[in-house]
Design a protein around this motif. Structure first.
Motif, mmCIF file in Angstrom:
data_model
loop_
_atom_site.group_PDB
_atom_site.id
_atom_site.type_symbol
_atom_site.label_atom_id
_atom_site.label_comp_id
_atom_site.label_asym_id
_atom_site.label_seq_id
_atom_site.Cartn_x
_atom_site.Cartn_y
_atom_site.Cartn_z
ATOM 1 N N VAL A 209 3.202 4.160 6.164
ATOM 2 C CA VAL A 209 1.754 4.027 5.298
ATOM 3 C C VAL A 209 2.213 2.720 4.686
ATOM 4 N N GLY A 210 3.546 2.640 3.910
ATOM 5 C CA GLY A 210 3.721 1.307 3.368
ATOM 6 C C GLY A 210 3.827 0.253 4.314
ATOM 7 N N THR A 211 4.173 0.207 5.462
ATOM 8 C CA THR A 211 3.816 -0.943 6.505
ATOM 9 C C THR A 211 2.497 -1.070 6.802
ATOM 10 N N LEU A 212 1.763 -0.119 6.980
ATOM 11 C CA LEU A 212 0.341 -0.158 7.201
ATOM 12 C C LEU A 212 -0.299 -0.819 6.184
ATOM 13 N N ALA A 213 -0.213 -0.696 4.914
ATOM 14 C CA ALA A 213 -0.719 -1.435 3.932
ATOM 15 C C ALA A 213 0.194 -2.412 3.071
ATOM 16 N N SER A 214 0.822 -3.137 4.253
ATOM 17 C CA SER A 214 1.955 -4.213 3.490
ATOM 18 C C SER A 214 1.117 -5.315 2.747
ATOM 19 N N THR A 215 1.897 -5.436 1.299
ATOM 20 C CA THR A 215 1.102 -6.118 0.709
ATOM 21 C C THR A 215 1.711 -7.630 0.573
ATOM 22 N N VAL A 216 3.145 -7.651 0.356
ATOM 23 C CA VAL A 216 4.118 -8.667 0.466
ATOM 24 C C VAL A 216 5.119 -8.789 1.359
ATOM 25 N N ASN A 217 4.792 -8.211 2.479
ATOM 26 C CA ASN A 217 5.794 -8.014 3.597
ATOM 27 C C ASN A 217 5.872 -9.269 4.377
ATOM 28 N N PRO A 218 7.136 -10.129 4.475
ATOM 29 C CA PRO A 218 7.212 -11.179 4.983
ATOM 30 C C PRO A 218 7.152 -11.188 6.781
ATOM 31 N N PHE A 219 7.617 -9.926 7.023
ATOM 32 C CA PHE A 219 7.526 -9.655 8.659
ATOM 33 C C PHE A 219 6.104 -9.259 8.954
ATOM 34 N N SER A 220 5.115 -9.229 8.262
ATOM 35 C CA SER A 220 3.875 -8.878 8.949
ATOM 36 C C SER A 220 2.773 -9.560 8.172
ATOM 37 N N THR A 221 2.571 -9.260 6.660
ATOM 38 C CA THR A 221 1.585 -9.696 6.014
ATOM 39 C C THR A 221 1.594 -11.334 5.777
ATOM 40 N N ILE A 222 2.604 -11.696 5.361
ATOM 41 C CA ILE A 222 2.868 -13.204 5.300
ATOM 42 C C ILE A 222 2.884 -14.033 6.672
ATOM 43 N N ILE A 223 3.629 -13.395 7.639
ATOM 44 C CA ILE A 223 3.552 -14.175 8.806
ATOM 45 C C ILE A 223 2.204 -14.060 9.402
ATOM 46 N N ALA A 224 1.601 -12.997 9.482
ATOM 47 C CA ALA A 224 -0.038 -12.902 10.004
ATOM 48 C C ALA A 224 -0.926 -13.763 9.225
ATOM 49 N N SER A 225 -0.643 -13.817 7.940
ATOM 50 C CA SER A 225 -1.711 -14.630 7.322
ATOM 51 C C SER A 225 -1.304 -16.111 7.769
ATOM 52 N N ASP A 226 -0.258 -16.524 7.574
ATOM 53 C CA ASP A 226 -0.031 -17.910 7.824
ATOM 54 C C ASP A 226 -0.135 -18.309 9.442
ATOM 55 N N ALA A 227 -0.094 -17.289 10.597
ATOM 56 C CA ALA A 227 -0.490 -17.681 11.675
ATOM 57 C C ALA A 227 -2.145 -17.674 11.885
ATOM 58 N N ALA A 228 -2.757 -17.115 10.958
ATOM 59 C CA ALA A 228 -4.201 -16.975 10.899
ATOM 60 C C ALA A 228 -4.791 -18.295 10.049
ATOM 61 N N GLY A 229 -3.704 -18.908 9.396
ATOM 62 C CA GLY A 229 -4.229 -20.298 8.833
ATOM 63 C C GLY A 229 -4.618 -20.061 7.208
ATOM 64 N N ILE A 230 -4.116 -18.967 6.775
ATOM 65 C CA ILE A 230 -4.855 -18.542 5.358
ATOM 66 C C ILE A 230 -3.675 -18.200 4.371
ATOM 67 N N ASN A 231 -3.763 -18.313 3.147
ATOM 68 C CA ASN A 231 -2.953 -17.681 2.155
ATOM 69 C C ASN A 231 -2.768 -16.132 2.130
ATOM 70 N N TRP A 232 -1.319 -15.855 2.066
ATOM 71 C CA TRP A 232 -1.241 -14.419 2.039
ATOM 72 C C TRP A 232 -1.865 -13.564 1.018
ATOM 73 N N THR A 233 -2.057 -14.259 -0.299
ATOM 74 C CA THR A 233 -2.800 -13.474 -1.042
ATOM 75 C C THR A 233 -4.333 -12.980 -1.020
ATOM 76 N N GLU A 234 -4.828 -13.875 0.009
ATOM 77 C CA GLU A 234 -6.348 -13.385 0.428
ATOM 78 C C GLU A 234 -6.444 -11.950 1.047
ATOM 79 N N GLY A 235 -7.097 -10.979 0.578
ATOM 80 C CA GLY A 235 -7.211 -9.826 1.108
ATOM 81 C C GLY A 235 -6.084 -8.819 0.304
ATOM 82 N N LEU A 236 -5.176 -9.274 -0.558
ATOM 83 C CA LEU A 236 -4.510 -8.437 -1.279
ATOM 84 C C LEU A 236 -4.696 -7.353 -1.970
ATOM 85 N N THR A 237 -6.066 -7.662 -2.726
ATOM 86 C CA THR A 237 -6.671 -6.391 -3.287
ATOM 87 C C THR A 237 -6.885 -5.208 -2.567
#
Length: 501
Positions: A209-237
């Motif tokens: 459940v932690g990885t499902l709702a990753s918030t600052v996880n560099p191996f999913s949230t950050i790398i996916a946001s980067d690959a999508a062309g957005i800042n990782w803080t978007e969608g954080l809430t």
């Protein structure tokens, strides 16, 4: 009916070999195909486009990315935020088939073991460390002390373990590392009169459940946001809300089952294994009165410190399996010195502990071998291509929920969360633009879909975790499926709300 009762559910090893055989067959059915890949060469300061025709270099400019229809800022590459090759949109090509036959099937688990050598070594060293601590009787004394302290409030243990591991999952992707916690925590849960399934759930569900709702996880949230062309803080809430709601749901579900088992042990899904599991993990603890003296407290403190150091190293110092394994080996040696275990006994105990986890190590390798089969068969990109074609042109609500379900399916073929991100986000995120939703919602759909599948994924760390306690995959599915359905509904509600508001 008596014939069916005699039929036993296959072991984890056999399940994985069956899946490997099915994947081999799929490589004959699913057409081979691949997207071109873009990577950044930091040493030569060039972009490299790799296709079937060969590699072509391009200047490192935003114009190059625009020409390739990659809507990602240049700095994501130059700063190292995106370090793996990414898929280039609109470049999918059918390839000559690479079906995997008998040779590929036989070699796959061996290749998987070779590719998983780092985590396999970690597991074996942890087994040795646990055996050394067992030899000091520190676990016996510590468990007796904790059981006394939590008497009548054992549910706190479930809340504490699930929450802490979920926090590790949401921040730095705590997953494979949890394999170390089972042999330590299972005796504590058994002493609290729960079954081993409650412990497995607290650890594995917490991580998932932690990885499902990753918030600052560099191996999913950050790398996916980067690959999508957005800042990782978007969608954080929205991910924080999903984390809180999902964690509450999971804890309530585990406690409900745990209390039922505590009141009536016969209602345990693994009641037929009760004596076997207690003998395996409790040993003679119930009949001994080992006191928690200063030396044993120091042993437990060092043992706990190895995990704290590991967590700090992974989250703050960029450590990976070599460094983690070194910490556990150093911990075993230090405990051996403090407990004054002689050289011969130390080696015997350490090797015995490593041997106990050898079966788990093989499961990890065989599971990785399935990924090798899919890579060699070149079918993963084909599935991604058809998934993007399927969702094109849908309305907002239908689009985001179908995408969520597709990510559940793709997670079987691409179990790596970071690999999934760099392969799919450049292809899928532009589709979000076409239906008028934010790309952060697409990142959430990826995370929720991949994260949800981890609850039942046979190609991840799950079967290795179950093998530690000899719990069958069928019994886990019986336990977890109602929770998976509840989490799926919660995720779809969150995604639908995000798409329209």
């Amino acid at each position: 009916m008596s014939i069916f009762k005699k039929v036993k559910f296959p072991t984890a090893h056999t399940i994985l070999f069956i899946i490997a055989a099915v994947v081999c067959i799929l490589t004959w059915v699913i057409p081979a195909g691949q997207y071109d890949r873009l990577s950044y060469d930091d040493e030569n300061r060039v972009f490299i486009v790799q296709s079937q025709e060969g590699a072509v270099t391009h200047p490192v400019t935003q114009e190059t990315l625009n020409k390739l229809t990659i809507q990602i800022s240049l700095e994501k590459f130059t700063t190292g935020a995106i370090s793996k090759p990414i898929s280039i949109p609109n470049t999918y090509k059918n390839l000559k088939g690479h079906p995997q036959g008998l040779v590929g099937f036989i070699q796959a688990p061996l290749k998987g073991i070779m590719k998983s050598a780092d985590i396999i070594l970690l597991v074996l060293i942890i087994g040795g460390l646990i055996s050394i601590v067992n030899a000091t009787k520190a676990f016996e004394a510590g468990i007796a002390w904790l059981a006394e302290k939590l008497r009548g409030r054992e549910f706190i243990l479930i809340i504490m373990v699930t929450t802490l591991i979920a926090l590790g999952g949401t921040t730095f992707g705590l997953e494979e590392e949890t394999i170390a916690f089972y042999p330590i925590l299972i005796p504590i849960f058994l002493a609290a009169r729960y079954d081993a399934l409650v412990c497995i759930a607290s650890i594995y569900v917490g991580s998932s459940v932690g990885t499902l709702a990753s918030t600052v996880n560099p191996f999913s949230t950050i790398i996916a946001s980067d690959a999508a062309g957005i800042n990782w803080t978007e969608g954080l809430t929205s991910r924080l809300i999903m984390l809180v709601l999902g964690l509450i749901l999971c804890i309530a579900y585990i406690i409900r089952y745990a209390q039922r088992v505590k009141k009536d042990a016969s209602r345990s899904l693994i009641h037929d294994q009760k004596e076997e599991i207690e003998k395996q993990f409790m040993g003679s603890m119930a009949s001994t009165n080992t006191l928690l003296n200063r030396r044993l407290k120091l042993v437990l403190a060092i043992f706990a410190s190895t995990f704290l150091v590991m967590v700090y190293g992974v989250s703050q110092l960029g450590w990976w399996f070599l460094e983690m394994t070194s910490v556990f080996l150093a911990g075993a040696l230090l405990i051996g010195l403090i407990a004054q275990i002689n050289e011969k006994q130390f080696v015997t105990e350490f090797m015995s502990g490593a041997k106990d986890l050898l079966s788990v190590a093989f499961i990890i390798g065989i599971a990785r071998g399935i990924t090798v089969l899919m890579e060699d068969g070149q079918v993963s990109d084909t599935l991604l291509f058809y998934a993007s074609e399927l969702t094109s042109g849908m309305n907002k609500g239908l689009f985001i929920n179908v995408t969520f379900l597709l990510y559940n399916g793709l997670a079987f073929f691409i179990p790596s969360s970071s690999g999934m991100a760099v392969l799919t986000m450049p292809i899928m995120s532009p589709l979000a633009d076409s239906v008028g939703i934010g790309r952060e919602i697409m990142v959430n759909a990826y995370q929720f879909g991949v994260g949800l599948f981890k609850f039942i994924s046979p190609t991840g760390i799950l079967l290795a975790s179950l093998a530690l306690v000899n719990v069958g995959y069928n019994k886990w599915l019986k336990f977890i499926m109602p929770l998976v359905l509840l989490l799926a509904i919660l995720a779809m509600v969150m995604l639908t709300f995000g798409a329209y508001f």
